[in-house]
Motif scaffolding. Structure first.
Motif, PDB file in Angstrom:
ATOM      1  N   ASN A   1      41.367 -55.196 -19.418  1.00 58.90           N
ATOM      2  CA  ASN A   1      40.820 -54.400 -20.658  1.00 58.90           C
ATOM      3  C   ASN A   1      40.515 -53.170 -20.100  1.00 58.90           C
ATOM      4  O   ASN A   1      39.590 -52.590 -19.803  1.00 58.90           O
ATOM      5  N   GLU A   2      41.404 -51.989 -20.690  1.00 61.96           N
ATOM      6  CA  GLU A   2      41.409 -50.872 -20.173  1.00 61.96           C
ATOM      7  C   GLU A   2      40.264 -50.003 -20.425  1.00 61.96           C
ATOM      8  O   GLU A   2      39.920 -49.343 -19.748  1.00 61.96           O
ATOM      9  N   ILE A   3      39.770 -50.141 -21.786  1.00 54.72           N
ATOM     10  CA  ILE A   3      38.695 -49.464 -22.377  1.00 54.72           C
ATOM     11  C   ILE A   3      37.284 -49.634 -21.452  1.00 54.72           C
ATOM     12  O   ILE A   3      36.239 -48.955 -21.605  1.00 54.72           O
ATOM     13  N   THR A   4      37.173 -50.964 -20.832  1.00 57.71           N
ATOM     14  CA  THR A   4      36.099 -51.300 -20.167  1.00 57.71           C
ATOM     15  C   THR A   4      35.491 -50.138 -19.296  1.00 57.71           C
ATOM     16  O   THR A   4      34.154 -49.938 -19.288  1.00 57.71           O
ATOM     17  N   LYS A   5      36.385 -49.878 -18.450  1.00 56.51           N
ATOM     18  CA  LYS A   5      35.830 -48.716 -17.490  1.00 56.51           C
ATOM     19  C   LYS A   5      35.343 -47.412 -18.095  1.00 56.51           C
ATOM     20  O   LYS A   5      34.484 -46.892 -17.710  1.00 56.51           O
ATOM     21  N   GLU A   6      35.842 -47.238 -19.126  1.00 58.94           N
ATOM     22  CA  GLU A   6      35.505 -46.063 -19.940  1.00 58.94           C
ATOM     23  C   GLU A   6      34.283 -46.383 -20.649  1.00 58.94           C
ATOM     24  O   GLU A   6      33.388 -45.336 -20.875  1.00 58.94           O
ATOM     25  N   ILE A   7      34.065 -47.227 -21.100  1.00 58.37           N
ATOM     26  CA  ILE A   7      32.899 -47.565 -21.636  1.00 58.37           C
ATOM     27  C   ILE A   7      31.725 -47.631 -20.714  1.00 58.37           C
ATOM     28  O   ILE A   7      30.473 -47.001 -20.978  1.00 58.37           O
ATOM     29  N   ILE A   8      31.990 -48.236 -19.415  1.00 65.05           N
ATOM     30  CA  ILE A   8      30.892 -48.090 -18.404  1.00 65.05           C
ATOM     31  C   ILE A   8      30.488 -46.744 -17.969  1.00 65.05           C
ATOM     32  O   ILE A   8      29.485 -46.438 -17.880  1.00 65.05           O
TER      33      ILE A   8
END
Length: 198
Positions: free
Chosen positions: A24-31
């Motif tokens: 889930n590529e966007i996960t790290k960006e969200i965190i």
């Protein structure tokens, strides 16, 4: 893996967490977007990451970003802070449901945090739903594929045993598609079998 984060995060089941973030590529960006605010609002909190598909209000697997605070913070302002943090990530989540759920915890207290009636679960899902990307409340229900005749029988029984009839509650509790619920409720109302549909 989380070298861009300013806080120290405990990884619960590290392999599972790393796999989830990788898929889930966007996960790290969200965190990463949440991180400075978590540090601001909860400077004394303990943080941990875990993956779960056991959250009762969603059928999707989520990454839980657990925020463990003292009891006073938990009951005084935590939800407001969660809402503010979720609102800030709207620009980056675009048209997807956020795969990261902020999950509250209380230091030195033990709760069934996955239970539907858990105060911890309530705070988490309230913040999550209040700040969905388009401002709407998402009801993630695992729908059952059953014939319309069975749907109708179950809805009649539900209406017989409940004083207030809400279509969304029927969808949630009986796991029947909302459009089918509304259609059957309309039929039952025309037949004079129910009233006060909301």
């Amino acid at each position: 893996m989380f070298e861009n984060l300013t806080n120290d995060y405990k990884l619960i089941s590290p392999v599972t967490v790393e796999k989830f973030v990788e898929e889930n590529e966007i996960t790290k960006e969200i965190i990463g977007e949440m991180d400075p605010q978590l540090n601001h609002f909860f400077p004394d909190a303990e943080f941990s990451l875990e993956v779960s598909n056991q959250i009762n209000w969603t059928s999707e697997t989520k990454l839980l970003l657990n925020v463990k605070v003292n009891e006073d913070m938990f009951f005084n302002g935590m939800l407001d802070h969660f809402n503010e943090i979720y609102a800030s990530i709207e620009p980056i989540i675009e048209d997807i449901l956020c795969p990261v759920v902020l999950f509250p915890e209380i230091k030195n207290k033990s709760f069934d945090k996955m239970g539907n009636n858990s105060v911890i679960n309530l705070i988490a899902r309230t913040a999550y739903f209040n700040n969905d990307y388009d401002g709407s409340i998402e009801h993630e229900v695992q729908l059952r594929d059953i014939p319309k005749s069975q749907q109708k029988m179950e809805i009649i029984e539900y209406c017989r045993t409940h004083d207030d009839i809400f279509a969304l509650d029927i969808e949630d509790e009986l796991q029947i598609d909302f459009r089918d619920v509304c259609e059957i409720l309309d039929e039952l109302e025309k037949e004079g079998k129910i009233h006060e549909i909301r």
